[in-house]
Design an enzyme around this catalytic site. Structure first.
Site, PDB file in Angstrom:
ATOM      1  N   ARG A   1     -41.468 -44.278  20.531  1.00 34.09           N
ATOM      2  CA  ARG A   1     -42.063 -43.347  21.475  1.00 34.09           C
ATOM      3  C   ARG A   1     -42.901 -43.121  21.998  1.00 34.09           C
ATOM      4  O   ARG A   1     -43.209 -44.077  22.836  1.00 34.09           O
ATOM      5  CB  ARG A   1     -42.183 -42.148  20.003  1.00 34.09           C
ATOM      6  N   SER A   2     -44.248 -42.080  22.287  1.00 38.91           N
ATOM      7  CA  SER A   2     -45.191 -41.713  23.243  1.00 38.91           C
ATOM      8  C   SER A   2     -45.922 -43.868  22.773  1.00 38.91           C
ATOM      9  O   SER A   2     -47.115 -43.427  23.904  1.00 38.91           O
ATOM     10  CB  SER A   2     -46.123 -40.938  22.745  1.00 38.91           C
TER      11      SER A   2
END
Length: 382
Positions: free
Chosen positions: A66-67
């Site tokens: 993800r981020s």
């Protein structure tokens, strides 16, 4: 727990914390790796490859981070600047003529570009077109005058970086990263998962939230204003995270094969830690950042109340910095968490690089208790 891997002498507290993440915090499958002065000192994995399966996690199992992808992607424009190919203070439009906002390259990296949301969110099908996101963000009017404030560009960060990198190099961020970073370093880290590695990536999904206990460490309770911002469909917070609506299935092979520099990198914990180690030290003869670029990456560019995350955040150039929203090893640390658990960072003063990946996501955005427990254990070992 059947924990596999190794720890160097003195780093046994990290193994103990890793075990507690399973027994007390409900991890299903995860791995953690730590480098010290360019040498790997922790490499552990346990549990299942898939959050909903029984196949064991193996050495080399990878997950969507993800981020945490943002910290990997940030290295590309910084390396282009280091090579003299990109001016951080130049207007984005100098490289990308279609880009309408009066933003500099620096504003993209420090989350001050004013473009965290789209007036018309992309559909999942549109998001899978590698050119559609950059086109949309290039035409978007900013939510504030670029440079005057900061707010987390949760999804648009990736399109901003990718659009810029394509125009400077002729290659997408994922392709450039594979050629110039992952290849030379032998990293198990991909931005655009190739078919040859697809079987190594596990299935991810949500975990039940555990009951707080004395053994689980501090739990960060969202403030009322934060909760209200996420629940309000008209808020900049909600709109930033809804720039793709509905969000694609993160286990979809088509999603993983696309390079989205904000959110869909796939990595092993060892690959993530090795990447950060190469930013601050020589790893098998390869060092990516000069000391000057390290200083530039971790120098504070944005700090205070975040227009999107609502809480106070601190950013350097492409990297989150140590603070209450994202506690890292020390004030010298720079890196990036992934919503739900993953984390990678480097600390040049301690000579430490860290990577944690998991297949089980929590509700946390920037400070997952499992990653925090591992950081405390690294600090104790040091």
């Amino acid at each position: 727990m059947d924990v596999r891997g190794t720890v160097a002498g003195g780093f046994e507290p990290v193994r103990d914390a890793f075990v507690r993440n399973f027994t007390a915090l409900g991890d299903r499958g995860a791995a953690v790796a730590v480098y010290r002065d360019g040498r790997k000192v922790v490499d552990l994995w346990a549990g299942t490859k898939d959050v909903d399966g029984t196949e064991p996690w193996q050495r080399g199992t990878a997950q969507v981070v993800r981020s945490a992808t943002k910290g990997v992607a940030a290295a590309v424009p910084l390396l282009l600047h280091q090579r003299g190919e990109l001016d951080l203070d130049a207007p984005v439009g100098e490289y990308w003529p279609e880009f309408k906002a009066q933003s500099s390259v620096r504003h993209i990296l420090n989350h001050r570009a004013g473009l965290p949301a789209l007036d018309l969110p992309l559909t999942p099908a549109e998001a899978l077109d590698p050119l559609r996101g950059p086109e949309a963000v290039a035409a978007q009017a900013p939510a504030w005058e670029p440079g005057t404030d900061h707010g987390y560009h949760a999804l648009t960060y990736g399109w901003l970086v990718d659009g810029l990198v394509r125009r400077v190099t002729g290659r997408g961020t994922g392709e450039w990263l594979a050629d110039e970073v992952a290849g030379p370093l032998g990293l198990d880290l991909w931005l655009g998962l190739p078919p040859s590695a697809a079987d190594r990536a596990g299935r991810v999904g949500p975990l039940p939230e555990p009951e707080p206990s004395a053994s689980s460490g501090p739990r960060l309770r969202p403030k009322r204003a934060v909760t209200a911002a996420y629940e309000d469909p008209s808020s900049l917070t909600r709109r930033a995270f809804a720039a793709i609506t509905p969000f694609p299935d993160q286990n979809d092979p088509a999603y993983r094969a696309l390079a989205m520099p904000a959110t869909n990198g796939v990595a092993t914990a060892e690959g993530l830690a090795r990447f950060y180690a190469s930013l601050i030290d020589h790893v098998d003869g390869v060092r990516l950042f000069t000391p000057r670029t390290v200083a530039r990456a971790r120098a504070e560019e944005s700090a205070g109340p975040d227009r999107v995350l609502v809480v106070g955040t601190r950013f350097g150039l492409g990297y989150m910095l140590h603070g209450s929203a994202s506690p890292l090893l020390s004030p010298a640390s720079f890196g990036h968490p992934g919503r739900g658990g993953a984390l990678g960072f480097a600390d040049p003063e301690e000579g430490v690089a860290f990577g944690y990946v998991t297949n089980g996501f929590r509700k946390t955005v920037t400070a997952d208790p499992r990653a925090q427990a591992l950081i405390r254990a690294v600090r104790a070992a040091l």
